[in-house]
Write an enzyme that holds these catalytic residues in place. Structure first.
Site, mmCIF file in Angstrom:
data_model
loop_
_atom_site.group_PDB
_atom_site.id
_atom_site.type_symbol
_atom_site.label_atom_id
_atom_site.label_comp_id
_atom_site.label_asym_id
_atom_site.label_seq_id
_atom_site.Cartn_x
_atom_site.Cartn_y
_atom_site.Cartn_z
ATOM 1 N N LEU A 127 0.872 -1.171 0.000
ATOM 2 C CA LEU A 127 0.000 0.000 0.000
ATOM 3 C C LEU A 127 0.912 1.226 0.000
ATOM 4 O O LEU A 127 1.789 1.357 0.850
ATOM 5 C CB LEU A 127 -0.878 -0.015 1.260
ATOM 6 N N ASP A 128 0.735 2.114 -0.984
ATOM 7 C CA ASP A 128 1.593 3.298 -1.107
ATOM 8 C C ASP A 128 1.558 4.140 0.172
ATOM 9 O O ASP A 128 0.540 4.158 0.881
ATOM 10 C CB ASP A 128 1.137 4.175 -2.271
ATOM 11 N N PRO A 129 2.650 4.874 0.462
ATOM 12 C CA PRO A 129 2.650 5.764 1.632
ATOM 13 C C PRO A 129 1.483 6.749 1.629
ATOM 14 O O PRO A 129 0.927 7.057 2.686
ATOM 15 C CB PRO A 129 3.993 6.488 1.520
#
Length: 303
Positions: free
Chosen positions: A43-45
């Site tokens: 999950l992207d930052p």
């Protein structure tokens, strides 16, 4: 140095914005003092929400978690294209066009089902051994091929203001929501990017299962022992609901544990299967295949 614990199971972490998946994994591993950990889908930052984290022997089932369907709530910003296709990039194009509720609704079905999707230039895909985002940051041309992905459903949840629209997206493995926002905007005669993203489902895990890092910290401080922490773990087999289950007796379990196959007798013996969950009493023994009437061990759990 404190000895790491052999603790097994899944945590449905509610990852906060600004924290990378690897950082979140390290924090959960530390809180559980776990010997081994892995996550079921990056999950992207920029994104928040559901990050399934496997501890101990549950790491052997990570691939099944990653294959599961995923659901997102995404806020798209119209009128601004960004280099990363999300709000963290630099503005690369502008448009005065703002799509109406009706025009968006009419278009959504075009993006459902199997579609070809061009991944973002700033993605983790490898190009000639290098990550695409490393090449893009260095200013090099990134040549990516379109990918076939499955989008089960897109629903327009609302338009908070003329510049934004909120959607619910349910999709399969490998779908880039940033690409979807970019392509949707283009099809609507404008440009756009992801302004906010939250994942609410991964396979069997839903928003109701999520627990925050703050709550895990609180549990660890309140109860230094393992009981409170283990109480929030989901069983190893949680992500294996989609494959058949088969119970074995003691003698069969012992053969499998020694790496030997077990002959399945009788007319009711299961047909060939690439993967079955083998249960030994109430304990998951592991994942086996069924080949030519025999049960063969593939990935056994060391419990």
């Amino acid at each position: 140095m404190k000895t790491r614990e052999n603790i097994h199971g899944w945590i449905a972490l509610d990852k906060p914005e600004g924290l990378g998946s690897t950082q979140a994994l390290a924090k959960v591993k530390r809180l559980f003092n776990a010997a081994k950990a892995g996550h079921g889908g990056t999950l992207d930052p920029l994104a928040s929400g559901l990050l399934p984290i496997a501890l101990g022997e549950a790491t052997k089932t990570v691939s099944w978690a990653m294959e599961g369907r995923k659901t997102y709530r995404v806020l798209v910003r119209w009128g601004e294209a960004r280099t990363t296709d999300d709000r963290e990039g630099e503005i690369s194009a502008l448009s005065d066009e703002r799509p109406s509720h009706g025009s968006i609704d009419t278009l959504l079905s075009r993006f459902e089902g199997e579609i070809l999707q061009m991944p973002p230039r700033f993605s983790a895909i490898k190009v000639k051994g290098e990550r695409a985002y490393d090449l893009a940051r260095a200013g090099e041309a990134v040549d990516l091929a379109p990918r076939l992905v499955v989008i089960e459903k897109i629903e327009l949840l609302g338009l908070p203001d003329p510049d934004h629209a909120e959607f619910s997206v349910t999709c399969g493995k490998g779908t880039y929501i940033r690409s979807l926002a970019r392509d949707l905007a283009e099809a609507l005669g404008t440009v756009g990017h992801v302004a906010r993203l939250r994942r609410t489902q991964v396979g069997p895990f839903t928003e109701n299962d999520m627990i925050s890092l703050e709550k895990l910290e609180e549990l660890r401080h309140k109860a230094p022992g393992d009981n409170a922490m283990e109480g929030v773990l989901r069983p190893i087999e949680t992500v294996l609901d989609g494959i058949p289950a088969l119970a074995v007796k003691d003698a069969e379990a012992q053969r499998l544990r020694q790496g030997q196959s077990v002959l399945l007798r009788g007319a009711s013996a299961p047909i060939a299967q690439d993967a079955v969950l083998v249960m030994w009493g109430r304990r998951p023994l592991g994942i086996c295949s069924i080949e030519k009437g025999s049960l063969k061990p593939k990935r056994l759990f060391n419990l």
